[in-house]
Each structure stands twice: as structure tokens, then as C-alpha cells.
Design a protein around this motif. Sequence first.
Motif, PDB file in Angstrom:
ATOM      1  N   SER A  52       0.830  -1.202   0.000  1.00  0.00           N
ATOM      2  CA  SER A  52       0.000   0.000   0.000  1.00  0.00           C
ATOM      3  C   SER A  52       0.864   1.251   0.000  1.00  0.00           C
ATOM      4  N   TYR A  80       2.532   1.559  -3.441  1.00  0.00           N
ATOM      5  CA  TYR A  80       1.627   2.001  -4.499  1.00  0.00           C
ATOM      6  C   TYR A  80       1.351   3.508  -4.420  1.00  0.00           C
ATOM      7  N   GLN A 100       2.461  -0.888 -12.301  1.00  0.00           N
ATOM      8  CA  GLN A 100       1.682  -0.065 -11.354  1.00  0.00           C
ATOM      9  C   GLN A 100       0.381  -0.774 -10.976  1.00  0.00           C
ATOM     10  N   ASP A 101      -0.266  -1.358 -11.980  1.00  0.00           N
ATOM     11  CA  ASP A 101      -1.486  -2.127 -11.696  1.00  0.00           C
ATOM     12  C   ASP A 101      -1.173  -3.393 -10.893  1.00  0.00           C
ATOM     13  N   LYS A 130      -0.895  -2.515  -7.297  1.00  0.00           N
ATOM     14  CA  LYS A 130      -2.234  -2.282  -6.767  1.00  0.00           C
ATOM     15  C   LYS A 130      -2.950  -3.604  -6.498  1.00  0.00           C
ATOM     16  N   LYS A 138      -1.543  -5.166  -3.420  1.00  0.00           N
ATOM     17  CA  LYS A 138      -2.051  -4.461  -2.240  1.00  0.00           C
ATOM     18  C   LYS A 138      -3.458  -4.961  -1.883  1.00  0.00           C
ATOM     19  N   ASP A 139      -4.303  -5.053  -2.882  1.00  0.00           N
ATOM     20  CA  ASP A 139      -5.668  -5.515  -2.637  1.00  0.00           C
ATOM     21  C   ASP A 139      -5.698  -6.985  -2.225  1.00  0.00           C
TER      22      ASP A 139
END
Length: 241
Positions: free
Chosen positions: A122, A125, A167-168, A171, A174-175
Motif C-alpha cells: 500500500s 503504491y 503499477q497495476d 495495486k 495491495k488488494d
Amino acid sequence: MKLKISRILCLLMVLTGISLYSKAQGKAVILDADTVVVAPPDSTVQAVLQSADSASQVNKVKEVDMKPFKPNPTKAVIFSAILPGLGQIYNRAYWKLPIVYGGFMGCIYAITWNNKNYKDYSSAYFDLMYDVKNNPDDPKKWSESWVSIAKKNGYEPEKFITDTRWQDNIKRRKDYFRRYRDLSIIITAGVYAICMIDAYVDAQLFDFDISPDLSMRLEPMVMPKTSFSERIYGLNCSIKF
């Protein structure tokens, strides 16, 4: 003369026997040559006898009052709610403690590990998004959070910052860790509830009697010949409970 002497000796022997007997029962008091009165035991002997009688009565009362242990289901649930495993201790199901605490240790480890990775990704990101927007061409101002992740995966930060796929990917990671951290918390709550339910059910069925006469028998079977079928040989399986 000889007759008088023999009578005196007999009287002395009787008095001697009475005095020896009175040592265990009390003191002998001789009023005259023909009368002997045995006094009751002294206070010390009476106290010893009374204490022995009272001790025996207390032991009898304790033996009568002792009842087989039966846990209270309500208390078992309350104890388990206060501290996981305490209800199992109350029910004397000590063998369940390794299972209870092993499950909780596994859940706590899962929460800790997923939460740590979630915070790392997190932070990486949001720092990456900030550097992409504000410092895309100044590597000296880039945050170490996402730079270390790029180097760990074998990528150069200069290419990493311009690649939207990575970058995705950060993310998604992180999720991913956030989802499994939340799932671990839900599982921990479920284990907590299961411990409470187990304590209640175990206390409720503590004295549930299962008959030892549980058996399965195999017996030969012969069906006689009828007008519709031939004689049949087989095995008969019967379960007794």
C-alpha cells in the motif's frame, strides 16, 4: 487358717484384675473390701475419644456429599468467551487445548503476515503514484518503498515508473493482501465462536451415556426354496445399538 489365706489371695487377684482393666476405661475407686467403683475416664481421654468420633463423622459426611462432576453449560460458555480455551479447561477437556491455541496462533500469524505485506504494498503504491505525478524524471526524490520492490523483482526503477502494468500489479498485490488479512480476521472470529460452541456442547453432553453394546454381526443366511425362487445362500449383516 489356710482357708482364710486362700480367700485373701483370691480377693487380691480379683482386685488386681479390676485395676488393670480400669486403666483403659477409667480409674478404680475402692470403697471397701467388697465394693469397687470404676470412675469415668479423665478429661484428656474424653477429648481424644470425642475428636476421633467427630473426625469419623466429618469423613462420613464428606463421602456422602461428594457427587460426580458435571459442568454447567452456561458457565462453560462464559469462561470460553472470557478467554479461549478456558471453557475447555472447565470441562476438563485438556486434550483440546493444543487444538484451540494452535488454531489461534495460526490465525494470528496469518493476520500479522498479510497485514505487513498489505502495508508494504500500500505504501509502495501510493508513493509510486505520487512520484509518477510529481517526480517522474528525478530519481533522487523517488520513494524507497516502491524502488526496493522494483529491484527485488529484478526491474530497473527507471523502467518500472513508466510501466503502467507494474503499477497495476502493485495495486493488485495491495488488494490481495488486504483481502486475505480481512479474511484471516473473519476466520479468527469464527474460531473464537467455535470454541464457545464446543465448550457449550461438551458441557451439555458431558454425561451422555453411550452404550458399550455397539456391534456389527455377520451371520450366514439361508432363504428356503419357494415356488417363485430357488434356495438362496448369503450373509446377514446386523447392527446392534
